[in-house]
Design a protein around this motif. Structure first.
Motif, short mmCIF file in Angstrom:
data_model
loop_
_atom_site.label_atom_id
_atom_site.label_comp_id
_atom_site.label_asym_id
_atom_site.label_seq_id
_atom_site.Cartn_x
_atom_site.Cartn_y
_atom_site.Cartn_z
N GLY A 1 -104.72 -34.79 7.62
CA GLY A 1 -104.79 -33.98 8.84
C GLY A 1 -103.61 -33.07 9.04
O GLY A 1 -103.63 -32.21 9.93
N SER A 2 -102.57 -33.23 8.21
CA SER A 2 -101.36 -32.41 8.39
C SER A 2 -101.35 -31.17 7.50
O SER A 2 -100.40 -30.40 7.52
CB SER A 2 -100.11 -33.24 8.11
OG SER A 2 -100.04 -33.59 6.73
N ARG A 3 -102.40 -30.99 6.69
CA ARG A 3 -102.46 -29.81 5.84
C ARG A 3 -103.88 -29.24 5.86
O ARG A 3 -104.83 -29.93 6.23
CB ARG A 3 -102.04 -30.15 4.41
CG ARG A 3 -103.02 -31.02 3.66
CD ARG A 3 -102.49 -31.46 2.31
NE ARG A 3 -103.50 -32.18 1.54
CZ ARG A 3 -103.24 -32.88 0.44
NH1 ARG A 3 -101.98 -32.95 0.00
NH2 ARG A 3 -104.21 -33.50 -0.20
N ALA A 4 -103.99 -27.99 5.45
CA ALA A 4 -105.29 -27.32 5.49
C ALA A 4 -106.28 -28.01 4.56
O ALA A 4 -105.91 -28.54 3.51
CB ALA A 4 -105.13 -25.86 5.09
N LEU A 5 -107.55 -28.05 4.98
CA LEU A 5 -108.59 -28.65 4.14
C LEU A 5 -108.76 -27.83 2.87
O LEU A 5 -108.87 -26.60 2.91
CB LEU A 5 -109.91 -28.68 4.90
CG LEU A 5 -109.99 -29.63 6.11
CD1 LEU A 5 -111.32 -29.45 6.83
CD2 LEU A 5 -109.81 -31.08 5.68
N SER A 6 -108.77 -28.53 1.74
CA SER A 6 -108.95 -27.86 0.46
C SER A 6 -110.44 -27.74 0.14
O SER A 6 -111.29 -28.34 0.81
CB SER A 6 -108.25 -28.65 -0.65
OG SER A 6 -108.93 -29.89 -0.84
N GLY A 7 -110.74 -27.02 -0.94
CA GLY A 7 -112.12 -26.93 -1.38
C GLY A 7 -112.67 -28.29 -1.79
O GLY A 7 -113.83 -28.62 -1.51
N ALA B 1 -108.87 -38.51 9.64
CA ALA B 1 -107.77 -37.57 9.38
C ALA B 1 -106.48 -38.38 9.37
O ALA B 1 -106.08 -38.94 10.39
CB ALA B 1 -107.73 -36.49 10.45
N THR B 2 -105.84 -38.46 8.22
CA THR B 2 -104.63 -39.27 8.07
C THR B 2 -103.38 -38.52 8.53
O THR B 2 -103.44 -37.34 8.86
CB THR B 2 -104.46 -39.70 6.61
OG1 THR B 2 -104.29 -38.52 5.80
CG2 THR B 2 -105.69 -40.47 6.13
N LYS B 3 -102.26 -39.25 8.54
CA LYS B 3 -100.93 -38.70 8.87
C LYS B 3 -100.91 -38.11 10.28
O LYS B 3 -100.38 -37.00 10.51
CB LYS B 3 -100.50 -37.67 7.82
CG LYS B 3 -100.56 -38.24 6.39
CD LYS B 3 -100.15 -37.23 5.33
CE LYS B 3 -100.34 -37.83 3.93
NZ LYS B 3 -99.98 -36.89 2.86
N ALA B 4 -101.49 -38.87 11.23
CA ALA B 4 -101.56 -38.40 12.61
C ALA B 4 -100.20 -38.38 13.28
O ALA B 4 -100.07 -37.84 14.40
CB ALA B 4 -102.52 -39.30 13.41
N ASP B 5 -99.17 -38.94 12.64
CA ASP B 5 -97.82 -38.86 13.20
C ASP B 5 -97.17 -37.51 12.93
O ASP B 5 -96.10 -37.21 13.47
CB ASP B 5 -96.95 -39.97 12.62
CG ASP B 5 -97.00 -40.01 11.09
OD1 ASP B 5 -98.12 -39.94 10.54
OD2 ASP B 5 -95.94 -40.14 10.46
N LEU B 6 -97.83 -36.67 12.12
CA LEU B 6 -97.34 -35.32 11.85
C LEU B 6 -98.16 -34.31 12.64
O LEU B 6 -99.24 -34.62 13.14
CB LEU B 6 -97.43 -35.01 10.35
CG LEU B 6 -96.70 -35.98 9.41
CD1 LEU B 6 -96.94 -35.58 7.96
CD2 LEU B 6 -95.21 -36.03 9.74
N ALA B 7 -97.66 -33.10 12.72
CA ALA B 7 -98.38 -32.05 13.45
C ALA B 7 -99.71 -31.75 12.77
O ALA B 7 -99.75 -31.55 11.55
CB ALA B 7 -97.52 -30.77 13.51
N LEU C 1 -109.23 -31.98 15.19
CA LEU C 1 -109.93 -33.15 14.68
C LEU C 1 -111.45 -32.96 14.73
O LEU C 1 -112.18 -33.49 13.88
CB LEU C 1 -109.52 -34.39 15.48
CG LEU C 1 -110.12 -35.73 15.06
CD1 LEU C 1 -109.68 -36.10 13.64
CD2 LEU C 1 -109.74 -36.83 16.05
N GLU C 2 -111.94 -32.19 15.71
CA GLU C 2 -113.38 -31.98 15.88
C GLU C 2 -114.03 -31.35 14.65
O GLU C 2 -115.25 -31.42 14.48
CB GLU C 2 -113.65 -31.11 17.10
CG GLU C 2 -113.34 -31.77 18.43
CD GLU C 2 -111.84 -31.86 18.71
OE1 GLU C 2 -111.07 -31.12 18.04
OE2 GLU C 2 -111.45 -32.67 19.57
N HIS C 3 -113.22 -30.74 13.77
CA HIS C 3 -113.76 -30.14 12.56
C HIS C 3 -114.43 -31.19 11.66
O HIS C 3 -115.30 -30.85 10.85
CB HIS C 3 -112.66 -29.42 11.77
CG HIS C 3 -112.27 -28.11 12.39
ND1 HIS C 3 -111.38 -27.23 11.80
CD2 HIS C 3 -112.63 -27.53 13.57
CE1 HIS C 3 -111.23 -26.18 12.57
NE2 HIS C 3 -111.97 -26.34 13.65
N LEU C 4 -114.02 -32.45 11.80
CA LEU C 4 -114.60 -33.51 10.98
C LEU C 4 -115.86 -34.10 11.59
O LEU C 4 -116.58 -34.85 10.92
CB LEU C 4 -113.59 -34.65 10.76
CG LEU C 4 -112.36 -34.34 9.91
CD1 LEU C 4 -111.53 -35.61 9.72
CD2 LEU C 4 -112.76 -33.77 8.56
N GLY C 5 -116.12 -33.79 12.84
CA GLY C 5 -117.30 -34.35 13.49
C GLY C 5 -116.93 -35.11 14.75
O GLY C 5 -115.76 -35.40 15.01
#
Length: 451
Positions: A305-311, A329-335, A340-344
């Protein structure tokens, strides 16, 4: 099979040290052997606990003795239970003394076998005794207790009665061939077959969930490399089982841990990152990850969750899956790099290091595993033998219904009756109404000694 007219003895509590251990005697000589061990001349009062002193081999032990007069006992025979201090030395001495007085050491499952042979339990209930003893999760214990109480036996009995009633009417018609379907209308045969098929199908359908209850659910964590799958795995199982490193592709093989998760036993599986591997070993890890995903009961798809979704992330998320999926979405302690809604709508933000979202993930796993519950799901097929036999019974009913429909009701009674007899035989094998000696031996040999 074992002889059934002698007296057997065994320790009925687990091996080891404890406060109380129980030695159980069952058979025609149980009361007299217990009386000699306690130097007692008076008959034992039924269902009354008597404090006494028992003579073992070279020692004496304070004990509580309970006598159960046949047929009001677990085995249906005279039973004496000797409750003494749970020292292995004391219990072994009491057993040795009982054997010296004429008892025989019980074989595995022999007490429950006698209960079955004496009509105290049917075979489904007898197997439930073993399952209840072996249960390690609340779901396993509930399923075994329900079967011990007779829920599955009652359901099977109702289906068997319906089959027998239909078979009886068809056989009566066969006795009067000139009258055709004289004792039952052709339309009634079709309706009866469909009703039987419906009840059997509904029961067989519980087998998938029953397998999860008995054998455990497989929870597979998948994702591309370096998204935090191993950290999430370690957090869920509560131990550092998987290696965690910043280097992508650290996990090359499946890492598994078995635990009780909510009501269920679960095997949690950490997998290699899904990508085109740079070497043969990593490619094999990716292949095994794909195989684990295909056999999962619940799939956890993890993305960083802390980096852009890859292909690769998007392709993994977009796949169609035949099992319940939890998107994390992992690493929720980071920005966060994206909403999150992008995942559903049911996506969860987690941080394995800070414990964020872990309780929600385990709650969702429990919900996904219980999502197929029905109002009567306490009747579950948890036993592989039961599932196979009921599937066989259903196939015979399916064949009868299909051929009857194809003939537009003109199929001779004996063809339908033959399928009904085969279906009944399969049901009788489940409950033990016609079990062969070898089948009984195989089932009861899996029991622990003293049960």
């Amino acid at each position: 099979m074992y002889p059934t007219d002698d007296t057997i003895v065994a320790v009925a509590t687990p091996p080891g040290h404890g406060g109380v251990g129980v030695v159980r005697l069952s058979g025609p000589g149980a009361a007299s052997i217990g009386g000699v061990m306690a130097a007692r001349s008076q008959p034992w009062p039924p269902r009354v606990v008597t404090r006494t002193r028992l003579e073992g081999v070279g020692l004496a032990a304070d004990a509580l003795v309970t006598f159960f007069k046949q047929p009001q006992s677990y085995t249906g025979e005279d039973v004496v239970e000797l409750s003494a201090h749970a020292s292995p030395v004391v219990l072994a001495a009491l057993v040795e003394r009982a054997v010296a007085l004429g008892a025989r050491l019980a074989q595995a499952g022999e007490f429950t076998l006698r209960a079955y042979l004496n009509g105290k339990l049917d075979l489904v209930q007898a197997e439930a005794v073993r399952d209840l003893v072996a249960a390690v999760s609340p779901a396993q214990a509930r399923a075994a207790f329900d079967q011990l109480e007779g829920t599955l036996s009652t359901a099977l009995q109702a289906i068997a009665v319906a089959i027998r009633e239909l078979e009886l009417k068809l056989e009566a018609s066969m006795d009067f061939p000139d009258e055709g379907y004289h004792f039952i209308e052709r339309g009634e045969v079709g309706l009866a077959l469909q009703a039987i098929r419906h009840e059997l199908s509904r029961l067989v359908a519980t087998g998938a969930r029953g397998r999860i209850v008995r054998e455990g659910a497989r929870i597979v964590i998948a994702g591309i490399p370096n998204v935090g799958k191993s950290s999430l795995f370690n957090a869920i199982v509560g131990a550092d089982r998987a290696i965690v490193a910043a280097t992508p592709g650290t996990t090359r093989d499946l890492v598994t841990a078995r635990l009780v998760l909510g009501d269920h036993v679960a095997e949690v599986v950490d997998t290699a990152g899904v990508r085109e591997g740079s070497d043969a070993v990593e490619q094999e890890g990716v292949r095994r990850a794909a195989a684990a995903m295909a056999h999962a009961d619940v799939l956890i798809l993890a993305v960083d969750g802390s980096r852009a979704l890859s292909g690769d992330d998007r392709r993994l998320l977009a796949r169609g899956y035949d099992v319940p999926v939890i998107r994390v979405a992992t690493k929720a302690d980071l920005a966060p790099a994206w909403p999150l809604e992008h995942l559903g709508p049911d996506a969860v933000a987690v941080s394995a290091h800070h414990g964020i979202g872990l309780a929600t993930v385990t709650t969702l796993i429990a919900a996904r595993l219980g999502a197929d519950r029905s109002h009567d799901d306490h009747v579950l097929l948890t036993n592989q033998r039961h599932r196979e036999l009921l599937g066989l019974a259903l196939s015979h009913i399916d064949h009868a219904a299909a051929t009857f429909d194809e003939s537009d009701g003109a199929l001779p009674e004996e063809f339908v009756a033959a399928d009904l007899q085969l279906a009944l035989a399969a049901l009788d094998d489940v409950t033990g109404r016609r079990s062969a000696d070898q089948l009984l031996h195989e089932i009861f040999a899996r029991f622990c000694i003293g049960k």
